[in-house]
Design an enzyme around this catalytic site. Structure first.
Site, short mmCIF file in Angstrom:
data_model
loop_
_atom_site.label_atom_id
_atom_site.label_comp_id
_atom_site.label_asym_id
_atom_site.label_seq_id
_atom_site.Cartn_x
_atom_site.Cartn_y
_atom_site.Cartn_z
N THR A 1 3.64 -4.83 7.55
CA THR A 1 4.71 -4.23 7.03
C THR A 1 5.66 -3.27 7.88
OG1 THR A 1 3.44 -2.42 5.90
CG2 THR A 1 4.08 -4.28 4.49
N HIS A 2 4.86 -2.34 8.39
CA HIS A 2 5.45 -1.28 9.19
C HIS A 2 6.29 -2.01 10.50
CE1 HIS A 2 3.45 1.05 6.52
NE2 HIS A 2 4.06 2.11 6.73
N TYR B 1 -4.33 0.60 3.43
CA TYR B 1 -5.11 -0.27 3.28
C TYR B 1 -6.01 -0.88 4.24
CZ TYR B 1 -3.67 -0.85 -1.84
OH TYR B 1 -3.18 -0.49 -3.02
N GLY B 2 -5.17 -0.77 5.58
CA GLY B 2 -5.74 -1.41 6.70
C GLY B 2 -6.95 -1.11 7.31
N SER C 1 0.67 -1.18 -0.01
CA SER C 1 0.19 0.01 0.07
C SER C 1 0.64 1.25 0.10
CB SER C 1 -0.91 -0.15 1.28
OG SER C 1 -0.08 -0.28 2.22
N CYS D 1 2.24 -6.28 1.60
CA CYS D 1 1.18 -5.76 2.27
C CYS D 1 0.35 -6.79 3.15
CB CYS D 1 0.28 -4.91 1.56
SG CYS D 1 -1.00 -4.22 2.66
N ASN D 2 0.48 -6.82 4.44
CA ASN D 2 -0.30 -7.85 4.94
C ASN D 2 -1.76 -7.84 5.06
OD1 ASN D 2 1.59 -9.38 7.58
ND2 ASN D 2 2.44 -7.49 6.63
N THR D 3 -2.21 -6.67 5.03
CA THR D 3 -3.82 -6.35 4.73
C THR D 3 -4.07 -6.94 3.36
OG1 THR D 3 -3.67 -4.36 6.07
CG2 THR D 3 -5.46 -4.62 4.55
N GLU E 1 5.98 5.56 10.19
CA GLU E 1 6.32 6.51 9.18
C GLU E 1 6.89 7.85 9.62
OE1 GLU E 1 3.56 6.67 5.93
OE2 GLU E 1 3.50 4.64 5.71
N1 DGL Z 1 0.94 -2.33 4.42
C1 DGL Z 1 -0.02 -2.49 5.49
C2 DGL Z 1 0.04 -3.69 6.19
O1 DGL Z 1 1.06 -4.53 6.00
C3 DGL Z 1 0.09 -1.46 6.56
C4 DGL Z 1 -0.24 0.08 5.95
C5 DGL Z 1 -1.69 0.13 5.53
O2 DGL Z 1 -2.68 0.15 6.28
O3 DGL Z 1 -1.98 0.31 4.44
O4 DGL Z 1 -1.04 -4.13 6.66
#
Ligand code: DGL
Length: 275
Positions: free
Chosen positions: A189-190, A46-47, A15, A77-79, A156
């Site tokens: 990811t973060h 995206y989350g 994302s 992205c995990n979401t 971030e």
């Molecule tokens: N990349 C998203 C994840 O790993 C985290 C940031 C988002 O909410 O987009 O879930």
């Protein structure tokens, strides 16, 4: 069996900037691979979005990478991995590796007391992505899950060792300490960026699982197993595409990857939608 061109790049999408934690793992594990990274910085996060929106975006992101002739896609992205992986696999005839199964498998392997914690975005946690995967691997494991949405803006902002981060992390993590988990999945990811703070709070006995690391190992195994590793002796090229704010992305990426980003390009969201 589908033909895979060894020298074609690996595609990674996220994302936004968070997927750089995964890209960094891939770059250090597979230095000769070419990489095309897409960060959807115009539509992050995206989350906190609905499943249908995340699926729509993930398909557009994957299509963008497929148009770049990638040999494999990593859904960093995990979401998106939680919500869209099945749709992507149904739609595309290309190897696609997400974060959930690799992270869950590694956690199951590491946990000795069978108490595993999962932290992630609201979407990842509400969809029970990790817990369902863990249950299929070992039904005896008890799982505690919690969304930690503030960790994304904190990471971030670069507040990796800030006092405010420590206080927020204690608030989020106390219940995992009380439940005496021995393994905690960093399901976003973060979160690896905050690993030091999280480890200090959880204590050295708790194993932190970086799903990006687990997924990178799977990517390496997949390429090796299929004989499609890039066997060039040259260091791979790394191309970055974002849907907004390329300069901000470049600054963060160079700081984080510790090397110059020579190719960064902005892609209009309209182009993604039309693809
Ligand atoms: N990349 C998203 C994840 O790993 C985290 C940031 C988002 O909410 O987009 O879930």
């Amino acid at each position: 069996m589908q033909f895979i061109n060894k020298t074609a790049p690996i595609g990674i999408f996220d994302s936004g900037i968070g997927g750089l934690t995964v890209a960094k793992r891939i770059i250090s594990m597979l230095p000769n691979e070419n990489i095309v990274y897409f960060g959807d910085t115009a539509r992050v996060p995206y989350g906190s979005k609905s499943n249908s929106t995340v699926i729509e975006y993930a398909i557009q992101d994957a299509q963008f990478l497929i148009n770049k002739n990638v040999k494999l896609i990593i859904v960093a992205c995990n979401t998106a991995s939680s919500v869209a992986l099945d749709s992507l696999k149904r739609k595309y005839n290309i190897p696609i590796i997400g974060m959930i199964e690799p992270g869950a498998s590694l956690a199951v392997k590491k946990s000795k007391n069978k108490r595993v914690g999962v932290i992630g975005t609201n979407s990842t946690i509400n969809n029970k992505a990790y817990s369902e995967q863990i249950k299929t691997l070992d039904a005896e494991i008890s799982i505690i899950e919690k969304a930690c949405p503030l960790f994304v803006p904190i990471a971030e902002e670069g507040w990796l060792n800030h006092e405010a981060t420590r206080l927020i992390a204690i608030e989020y993590l106390q219940e995992f300490i009380d439940a005496e988990i021995d393994t905690l999945i960093l399901g976003c990811t973060h979160y690896p960026l905050l690993a030091e703070t999280i480890q200090n709070i959880m204590g050295e006995k708790v194993t932190l699982i970086d799903s990006g690391y687990a997924a990178s190992l799977q990517v390496e195994n997949y390429l090796e197993g299929r004989g499609v590793r890039n066997d060039s002796h040259q260091v791979g090229t790394h191309q970055f595409y974002v849907s907004d704010l390329p300069n901000k992305f470049k600054t963060i990426a160079e700081r984080f990857l510790g090397s110059k980003v020579n190719h960064i390009e902005k892609i209009d969201v309209e182009i993604l939608i039309k693809n």
